[in-house]
Design an enzyme around this catalytic site. Structure first.
Site, short mmCIF file in Angstrom:
data_model
loop_
_atom_site.label_atom_id
_atom_site.label_comp_id
_atom_site.label_asym_id
_atom_site.label_seq_id
_atom_site.Cartn_x
_atom_site.Cartn_y
_atom_site.Cartn_z
N PRO A 2 -1.10 -7.95 6.16
CA PRO A 2 -2.35 -8.59 6.57
C PRO A 2 -2.04 -9.72 7.56
CG PRO A 2 -2.09 -8.54 4.16
CD PRO A 2 -0.78 -8.18 4.77
N GLU A 3 -2.62 -9.62 8.74
CA GLU A 3 -2.45 -10.64 9.76
C GLU A 3 -3.83 -11.18 10.12
OE1 GLU A 3 0.13 -9.14 12.88
OE2 GLU A 3 1.17 -7.85 11.46
N HIS A 97 -1.63 -5.06 -10.93
CA HIS A 97 -1.19 -6.32 -10.34
C HIS A 97 -2.33 -7.23 -9.91
CE1 HIS A 97 2.73 -4.54 -10.49
NE2 HIS A 97 2.39 -3.59 -9.66
N ARG A 115 3.23 -7.39 -4.76
CA ARG A 115 4.53 -8.09 -4.75
C ARG A 115 4.44 -9.57 -5.05
NH1 ARG A 115 7.29 -4.69 0.24
NH2 ARG A 115 6.72 -2.73 -0.70
#
Length: 280
Positions: A2-3, A97, A115
């Site tokens: 994601p930018e 998660h 993560r």
DNA sequence: AACGCCGCCTGATCGC
DNA sequence: TGCGATCAGGCGGCGT
């Protein structure tokens, strides 16, 4: 990853869904993502808070909240590598998660991060280190040039520095350099003024186009079921990945010259470029 | 002060 | 086929 465009698209998606909503119960399932806050103080600060606005700065999401005592404060989100946010009905099943869940009455905001590199935190200090917004007037070419001139690093590596320009990551660094016709290997200080101007324009163009195209982020969790979940955008019409010029296209043909796109490793990250269109 | 490198994480892929 | 090893990658922290 994601930018800036992914975060912008997500912010636009979340804004109408969150504004005016009040936070009830706060569930912290993975304490590291709220660091340095403690789970108890994080929860007590948020509880009762009302979403006033949702904005973006670089790759950060700024949730402005108003407490019951009518005091405004910021909740800062960063998606890291694999972070997602979903507003779903309160009884909806949650993805694997789920790191933090903010209950909002009939709905809930789920911050999920495979993560756990991302953050959802009350610590706003990371914002102080950010450089200018590339799509705003703060992005000053002469200051950009000055900073590039004092670095011997390859330009691709420099573009990932959030204190130089905020919001560019591994995908759009490669894309912008391709559009500007500049080799990712070129030392930053060796770029001519003309190349720097071209690069600045390319950065803005690439980011704008990606935002307009829906970027590469799935907003609809139910729709994100492709093999590589990240590269699937729920409603199929906005599937920007297909329009990337070089990123993840090693061995495929350059749309400009027809030669093969190459993948190299710089600072332990993949860089993609066309050796023919991007020389130097 | 610029810059390189490590550690954090999990899942996909690789090698035997 | 199965299972352990390797790798990816944003970013902060640390050492040079």
């Amino acid at each position: 990853m994601p930018e800036l465009p992914e975060v912008e698209v997500l912010v636009r998606h979340l804004r109408p869904r969150l504004s005016g909503q009040r936070i009830g119960q706060v569930e912290v399932r993975r304490a590291k993502v709220i660091l340095p806050s403690k789970a108890s103080s994080f929860a007590s600060t948020l509880r009762g808070g009302k979403f006033v606005s949702v904005e973006r700065r670089g790759k950060f999401i700024l949730f402005r909240l108003r407490s019951i005592k009518r005091r405004d404060f910021l909740l800062l989100g960063h998606l890291g590598m694999t972070g997602r946010m979903f507003v779903v009905p309160k009884d909806a099943a949650e993805p694997k998660h789920a790191a933090v869940v903010l209950h909002l009455g009939k709905e809930k905001l789920v911050y999920q991060d495979t993560r756990y590199f991302g953050r959802l935190t009350l610590d706003t200090r990371p914002l102080e280190r950010l450089g200018p917004e590339p799509l705003s007037r703060d992005f000053d070419i002469s200051e950009f040039a000055r900073r590039l001139k004092r670095s011997a690093q390859p330009i691709k590596i420099r573009l990932l520095d959030q204190s130089l320009v905020a919001g560019i990551g591994n995908i759009y660094a490669s894309e912008a350099l391709h559009l500007a016709g500049i080799s990712p290997r070129m030392q930053a200080k060796r770029l001519s003024i003309g190349q720097i101007e071209k690069l600045a324009k390319a950065i803005r163009a690439v980011l704008k186009k990606a935002i307009a195209g829906g970027s590469t982020i799935p907003l609809d969790w139910a729709g994100a079921r492709a093999k590589n979940e990240f590269f699937y955008f729920g409603p199929a019409q906005n599937y920007y990945v297909e329009r990337l010029l070089v990123y993840d296209r090693a061995g495929k043909l350059c749309h400009g010259c027809g030669k093969q796109i190459r993948r190299i490793t710089q600072a332990a990250r993949s860089t993609y470029y066309c050796p023919s269109c991007q020389r130097g």
